[in-house]
Design a protein around this motif. Sequence first.
Motif, mmCIF file in Angstrom:
data_model
loop_
_atom_site.group_PDB
_atom_site.id
_atom_site.type_symbol
_atom_site.label_atom_id
_atom_site.label_comp_id
_atom_site.label_asym_id
_atom_site.label_seq_id
_atom_site.Cartn_x
_atom_site.Cartn_y
_atom_site.Cartn_z
ATOM 1 N N VAL A 37 -1.416 -1.002 -4.177
ATOM 2 C CA VAL A 37 -2.558 -0.089 -4.111
ATOM 3 C C VAL A 37 -2.015 1.280 -3.716
ATOM 4 N N PHE A 93 -1.957 -6.180 3.856
ATOM 5 C CA PHE A 93 -0.728 -5.736 3.189
ATOM 6 C C PHE A 93 0.535 -6.262 3.875
ATOM 7 N N LEU A 152 0.858 -1.195 0.000
ATOM 8 C CA LEU A 152 0.000 0.000 0.000
ATOM 9 C C LEU A 152 0.887 1.236 0.000
ATOM 10 N N VAL A 199 3.567 -1.090 3.918
ATOM 11 C CA VAL A 199 2.910 0.195 3.686
ATOM 12 C C VAL A 199 3.985 1.262 3.556
ATOM 13 N N LYS A 234 -9.102 -1.628 6.802
ATOM 14 C CA LYS A 234 -8.347 -2.791 6.317
ATOM 15 C C LYS A 234 -7.790 -3.644 7.456
ATOM 16 N N TYR A 294 -9.195 5.232 3.859
ATOM 17 C CA TYR A 294 -8.997 3.953 3.179
ATOM 18 C C TYR A 294 -8.426 2.899 4.132
ATOM 19 N N VAL A 295 -7.411 3.319 4.884
ATOM 20 C CA VAL A 295 -6.670 2.340 5.682
ATOM 21 C C VAL A 295 -7.459 1.907 6.919
#
Lengths: 282, 282
Positions: free
Chosen positions: B108, B154, B85, B157, B150, B146-147
Motif C-alpha cells: 500500500v 503491516f 506500507l 513500513v 491501522k 492513513y496510518v
Amino acid sequence: MQKRHNDIWFTEYQTRHLRLGLSITKVLANIQTPFQHLLVVETDEYGKLMALDGAIQVTEKDEFTYHEMLAHVVLTAHPNPRRVLIVGGGDGGSAREAVKHPSVEEVVLVDIDQEVINASRQFFPALSAGLEDPRVTVLTMDALEYVRGKKGEFDVVIVDSTDPVDFAEGLFREPFYRDVHRALNEEGLIAAQTESPFTDPDILTGSALEMKRVFPIVKVYWGAMPTYPTGMWTYLAGSKVHDPEELRSPLPGRTRYYSGRIHRASFVLPPFLEELLAERNE
Amino acid sequence: MQKRHNDIWFTEYQTRHLRLGLSITKVLANIQTPFQHLLVVETDEYGKLMALDGAIQVTEKDEFTYHEMLAHVVLTAHPNPRRVLIVGGGDGGSAREAVKHPSVEEVVLVDIDQEVINASRQFFPALSAGLEDPRVTVLTMDALEYVRGKKGEFDVVIVDSTDPVDFAEGLFREPFYRDVHRALNEEGLIAAQTESPFTDPDILTGSALEMKRVFPIVKVYWGAMPTYPTGMWTYLAGSKVHDPEELRSPLPGRTRYYSGRIHRASFVLPPFLEELLAERNE
C-alpha cells in the motif's frame, strides 16, 4: 527593501555538466604556480578550501575522510610499516595520518609544487602539521623521477595525487606502478585514489587494469567524501603478498572516519561497481 | 569567434551556503501542486530529474542507490514480509524494490500529492512501473492520517519522504512512529531516510531519538547517493524484535547497489558518526 549582502561563490565544474558551489567569505590565495592554479578560499559550509586547477583538493571540514581512507587501509594491512613514501600530498594530510602508526619511522613526501606546501603551511595548520613531524622529510620534485631510481626502500607507497591530467597523468599508469613496485620491498603495498565511479568510471577501471599488470593483488575499496564529485570515492590497494582486506598491524591513533570495521566494510562493493570492474577486465 | 550554445542549469540549494548545479537540455514540467512545487527536467549528467520544492528527489541515473537501500534492508531483515506500507514514495521507486521480494503479497503506497504520481507515470517509466505492479495499491492522501487508524496490518513500513518541512515534518516525529508501531504486527520493522550527517546531523540524531522512544531496536545505516547533499545518506531501521543487521529472508531479485554484503557493511558507521549519535543520546 531588504538589506542585501555579498553573494560570492566558488564553483567547481566537476564535469562539463555538473558543478558544486560553495559560498565564500574571503579569497586567501589566488595564484598561478609553475605547475597549476592554486586557490585558497574561506567557505561558509566547509571551512577553508584549497583548489588546484579548479578542482577541490581539501576542505577543513571533510578532508579527514579522504586522507584517513587513503593512508590507513594499506598501512594497517602491512604487518610492520616503517618506511612510507607519499607521492603528492603536499598539503600534509596523508603524512599526518601515516605518522599515527607507531611502527612508522620515516615518511618521505615528494610533491612537485612548493607553492602547495607553502599554502598549506600558511592556511591549513591541521594539515601542514603532518609536514612538520620529525619523521617526515619533504622533497619538492617530480615524484615520477624520484621513484624511478629507488629499489626495495619502502614498505608502503601512498599516491595522493590530483586528477590524472598534465603532470599527474603518469601517476595512473603502468610504468609508474612498475617503478613503485621496484621501490617497495618484498612485503610492500601501494594505495592510490581513483576518483568517482559515477563521473569517472574509466579512471578507476583503467588504473586497476594498469596496476594489475604489475601487482599480483589489486583490490578496490571506497568511502564517502562530500566535496569530491558525487561524494563516493574509490581507491586502489595494490600488494605484493598481503591481502589488503586483512588487518595485520595495530590500528592507528585517533581517527574520525577509519576504523577496523570500516577497513573491512570499505572493500564491500555495490554490485554496479563490481560489474563495472568485471566488464572492463574482460 | 567560437559558436555559443545554451547554458541552462538547474541549481539545488542544498544548504544556504552549498549548491549543486546540473546542466539541463529541457524543462518537462514546472508546476505548483496543492502541496509543493514540482519540477521535471532533462539533465546531461543524470538523465531526467524530479525536484520538489527545489530539492532533488530522483534522477534516472542514481535513484537506484537510494530506493534499494531504503527498501531492502528492512525487507530482508524481516523473516517473511508480506504486507508493506510505503509512506510517500509517489514516484514508485520504493514500490518497485519492495515487489522484488517474492514473499511480498501487497504494497500500500500512500502519497499526499497526486501530481507526483502523475509526473512519474508521464516521465519516469522505470519508477512508475512500481506503481503499476498488481500487488501495489496507490492511495492519494495524508499518510499521517492513513496510518493513524491501522492496527497490526503491516510487516514493514517504508518512509520514503521529502525533507522534514511543511507536511512532511510530522514523518520524523514520535507520534507518527507510535502510529506506525501500532500499524505494524508483532515482528514489524520500519525504515526511514534521515538525510546527510554532514549537512543535517540534527535530522538524523533527532529522528533516532524520537524513534527510540517507540521502537526497542533502532539502528542507523548509510549508503552513497550522489545527487543528495554530500553524497552520504543515512537511514534508520526501527524494529520490534528482529535485529535489522541480520538477514532473515531471501535476497531480492536483481539489484545494483544492495547486496547481502552491502546490507551488513551499511551498518558499519565511521567513528565521527558513532560519536555524533552517542553525544545526542546523552
